[in-house]
Design an enzyme around this catalytic site. Sequence first.
Site, PDB file in Angstrom:
ATOM      1  N   HIS A 411       0.786  -1.175  -0.134  1.00 14.53           N
ATOM      2  CA  HIS A 411      -0.115   0.054   0.051  1.00 14.53           C
ATOM      3  C   HIS A 411       0.935   1.301   0.002  1.00 14.53           C
ATOM      4  CE1 HIS A 411      -3.776   2.137  -0.019  1.00 14.53           C
ATOM      5  NE2 HIS A 411      -4.310   1.209   0.819  1.00 14.53           N
ATOM      6  N   ASP A 415      -1.708   2.389  -4.744  1.00 16.35           N
ATOM      7  CA  ASP A 415      -3.056   2.935  -3.928  1.00 16.35           C
ATOM      8  C   ASP A 415      -4.116   1.796  -3.987  1.00 16.35           C
ATOM      9  OD1 ASP A 415      -1.896   5.393  -3.041  1.00 16.35           O
ATOM     10  OD2 ASP A 415      -2.567   6.323  -4.917  1.00 16.35           O
TER      11      ASP A 415
END
Lengths: 438, 469
Positions: A411, A415
Site C-alpha cells: 500500500h 493505492d
Amino acid sequence: MGLYSIKLPDVGEGVVEAEIVEWHTKVGASVAEDDNLVDIMTDKATVEIPSPVNGVVKSITGEPGDVLAVGTVIISIETDGKVSADEEVNLDAPILRQAQDADKKALPSNNTKPHPESVEGRDDIQTEPPHPEAQPQRASKEAVSQNRPKPLASPAVRKRALEADINLSHIPGSGPAGRISHQDLDDFIAAGGRLRAGASPASGVKRTGVTEQKIIGLRRKIAQNLAHSKRTIPHFAYVEEVDMEALEALRAHLNANRTEDQPKLTLLPFLSLALIKVLPDFPNANTHFDSKAGIATKYEAVHMGIATATPNGLMVPVVKHAESMDIWALASEITRVTAAAREGKGTKDELTGSTITITSLGALGGIASTPVINAPEVAIIGVNKLQVRPVWQDGAFAPRKMMNLSSSFDHRIVDGYDAALMIQHVKTLLENPATLFM
Amino acid sequence: MSKTKKTDVLIVGGGPAGYPCAIRAAQLGLKVILVDKSGLGGTCLNRGCIPSKAVIHAASRFEEISTHASVPAMGISCAKPKVDMKALTGWKDELVGKLTSGVAMLLKSAGAEVLNGWAEFSDAKTCTVTLQDGDTVQISAKNVVLATGSTEVELPFLPFDDPHVISSTGALELEKLPKTLAVIGAGYIGLELGIAFAKLGVKVSFIEALDRILPLYDTAMTRPISRWLKTHGVDMHLSSRARGLTRSGIAFEDKKGETQELAAEKILVAVGRKPVTQGWGLENMAIDMAGAFVKVDDQCATSMRGVYAIGDLIGEPMLAHKGTAQGEMVAEILAGHRCRFDPVAIPAVCFTEPEIVGVGLTPDEAKDAGEAVITGKFPLAALGKALSMQGGTDGGFVRVTARKGDHVILGIHAVGKHVAELSGEFALALEMGARLEDIAGTIHVHPTLSEGFAESALVALGQPLHIKA
C-alpha cells in the site's frame, strides 16, 4: 604431516556470513580430495565445499543451523604426509594462500551441482513436506526422551504434583527441553487432569511427546523473508470474482487441438498473459521497492514469479521476460521452472529477479486467501478455487464457473484504488479471453 | 521409678539428620522428643564436617604464612610461623561449642524437647532413655525416627585404643603435632585430614588398598590432588595394605606383595564409616535391614509402620546434607504432607587441596546410563578470579556434562581452590532441569569463580569466550 585449515569462503556478492546446512564428514573421518565436506547456505545460494586435500578431519566448527562469518575456520584436515611442504599450514597460523585456495575450490563451478536458492514467499497453505535435515534429529530426540529417567521439573513443581497425585510424565512441558513449569501444572489441573489422574485410565492415551526442530536452511530463509514482508509491508488485500466460462471453454478448445510439441495449458499462462497486458497501465504494481533507499524501481519487463511448493519448502522460480512469450511459450516455461525448483535443479538465475508473483493453491483453492508479498516486489496475485456457482444473470440464477482472485499490494506504492482498478482490468480480460490475444 | 512420656514423634540422634527433623516436626505442630547422647549436631558438628573444616582452614593459613616466610610473594614476607596445636584445637572447640549450643537453642525455640541420654528400644514404639544422671525415662511414641548416624570403621590390627592409632575424631583432638603421620585410606576423609596435617608441616604418608585416590571421581578430577600430594612430599603407597603396628610405625604390603615398614608417630585410620546399629535395641524393633544399613523406601519408612530412618543409618552417600533433607522430609510426612525423597542429585564435596565438587553424573556414568552426552571443560587457569586467589595453576577446572539431544545438564564437576562454594549453583542447575543455554544465558558475576561454570557451558556449546573453541 600437515594441517589444512579451511575457512568459510567468501562466495561473493557481498555475503558476509553463511549458514552450515549439513556436514558430510565428521571428526576422525577420512576425506579424499574433492569429497564434499559441507553444504553451506548464504542469502543467495547453497554451495558445497569440496575438500582440497586427502586427509583426516581433525576438527570441525559449527553445527547445522549455525551462521558463521566468512573467514571462520570451519574444518581442519590433517593431510597424510604426501603433500609437499609448501602446502602445509599450521593451524595456529593459517596462511592466506590456503584460505584463498579453499575459496577457489569452494566457489560454485560448472560441475558443482547448483542448489535451489532461497526464495521469498507468502503464506500459502502448503502440505508441509518433512524437512530433510530434521529427520535424523527428530529420531534421536525421541530415542533420548524414551530413556529419560524422570520428567524435567523443578523441585517445587515435583512436590506440588506429588501432593496433587499427578504423574508428571503425563504433563507436556512447555519449557525448553520439555521442562514442566508451574503454569503447565496449573493448565493440566484446570483442564481436568487432576480428576482424570484418579479416574479410569482407559479413557484414551495421552500424547505427551514434543519434538524440537531446529529451523535451519531454506526453512529459516522462508521464515525470515516472510516475517520481513509482513513486518515491513502494509498489505492491501483485494478479492474479486471472475466468471471463467469463456476462458475455460477457450482453454478446453486449445488443449483439445494442441499439437504434439505444445504443452497442456493450465490457468496460469492465461493469468500471466492478463497481467502482462495490464501492467504497462499499472507500472506501480510491477515494481521493486527499496524502502531503505526510498527508491521504487519500475520494470518494463515482466519477470513472473511462480510460487511453488517444493519438498524443501516454498520457492519462487521465475519466468524471465514473460512479456516476450506467447501462451504456449509461457506454459512451457512455467512448467519448466517450477519442475526444476521442485527437483532442486533450479539455477540461481531461475530463482531470483521476479518483478511480480502469481500464487496458486491449485486444487486446494479455497474461497479467498491473503498472500504475502514477495519483497521487494509490491504485488502478488493469488488464484482460488474454480467452481460452479449460481450467479444471478438476466433475471435468473445460472450455473457459472466462477473463480476468485485474491491479491495483495504494497500500500505504500500501490493505492487501493489503482489496485482494485488493475484487478478489474484483469477480470475483464479473463472474462473476455479473446482480448487477451489482441 | 521411671517416668513415662508420650509423644507424637521420637527422634533418636541429634545429628544433621535428626535435629532438622525435630525442628521441622515441632514447627509443624507435632509433639517432638529428641534423644541424643553424644552431643547435638552429631558427628557433623562435633567430630566431622565443622571441626575438620576449621582445622583445614587453620592448616591452610599456616601453610600460606609458611610459604611467605620462606619465599616472599605478592610483596608479603614474614617470620616463620609456629603452630600451637593446643590453641588450635581450643579455637576449634570454641567454634563447635558455639554451633552446638545454637542447635540446642533452635530446638528449644521450635518447641522440641531434648533428652540428653541413651535410648534403648524394647519394641518399635517404646524405648527407655538413660539420662546423664542415671535416671531413666520411658518413652512411648506414635512415630519413631531413627537417626543414629555412623561411626568410624576400626581395623582389628589397628585398634583405636592404641596410643599410636587415631580415628578421624582423634585426629581433630590432637594437642601436639606428630612429626610423621601414616594415613590408612585415601578416601575423602583421609585425604582431607592428611592434606591438612601435611600443610601443618607433618610428614604424611598414605596407604591405600586401591590403585588410586578418591575412586568415586574420575582421574581427570583427582589428578590436581595427586599433583599437589606429589609436589608437597606426601608419599602415596597405592595398591598397598596395612598389616599391623611395628615399634616405630606401621607395616604394610606394597603393590608387589612385599612387606615394608613405614615410620609413623601416629597412624590415622580412615577406611570408612559404618552405621550405628548396635546398642540401642534395633534388634527388638523387627525392622528389615539392607546389608549393614536399615532398609527404607522412598519416604524413608522402614518395614515397621510408623518407624522411619534417615541419614547415615540408611546408606550411602553418608553426607550431612542428605540426612538433613531426609529429616525435613520425614517431619513433613509425619505432619500429613505428601513427600518423597526424590532429588535429581546429592551434591558432594571434598575439602582436599584443591577442592573437588561433584553433582550428578560424570561423563562416564552418563554414558553407562545410556545417554549420548556432550561435555564442556573450562580450565580455571583461564579465569581471572582464580588466578588472583593463587588458584588455577593447580590444574583445576569446571566440567559440565549435558545430554546431547536436548542439552539438559546431567552432571557438573569441578576441581580447584575454593570450588566447593560453587556446589549450590551446580545442584540448583540440576534440580531445576537447566540446559546448557540456561547457564550460558545467566549473567555470572565477574570476577568470581562462578564464571567458570558459565564458561564450561559455553565450551559445551562450542562457543567459549576465554579459551579457544
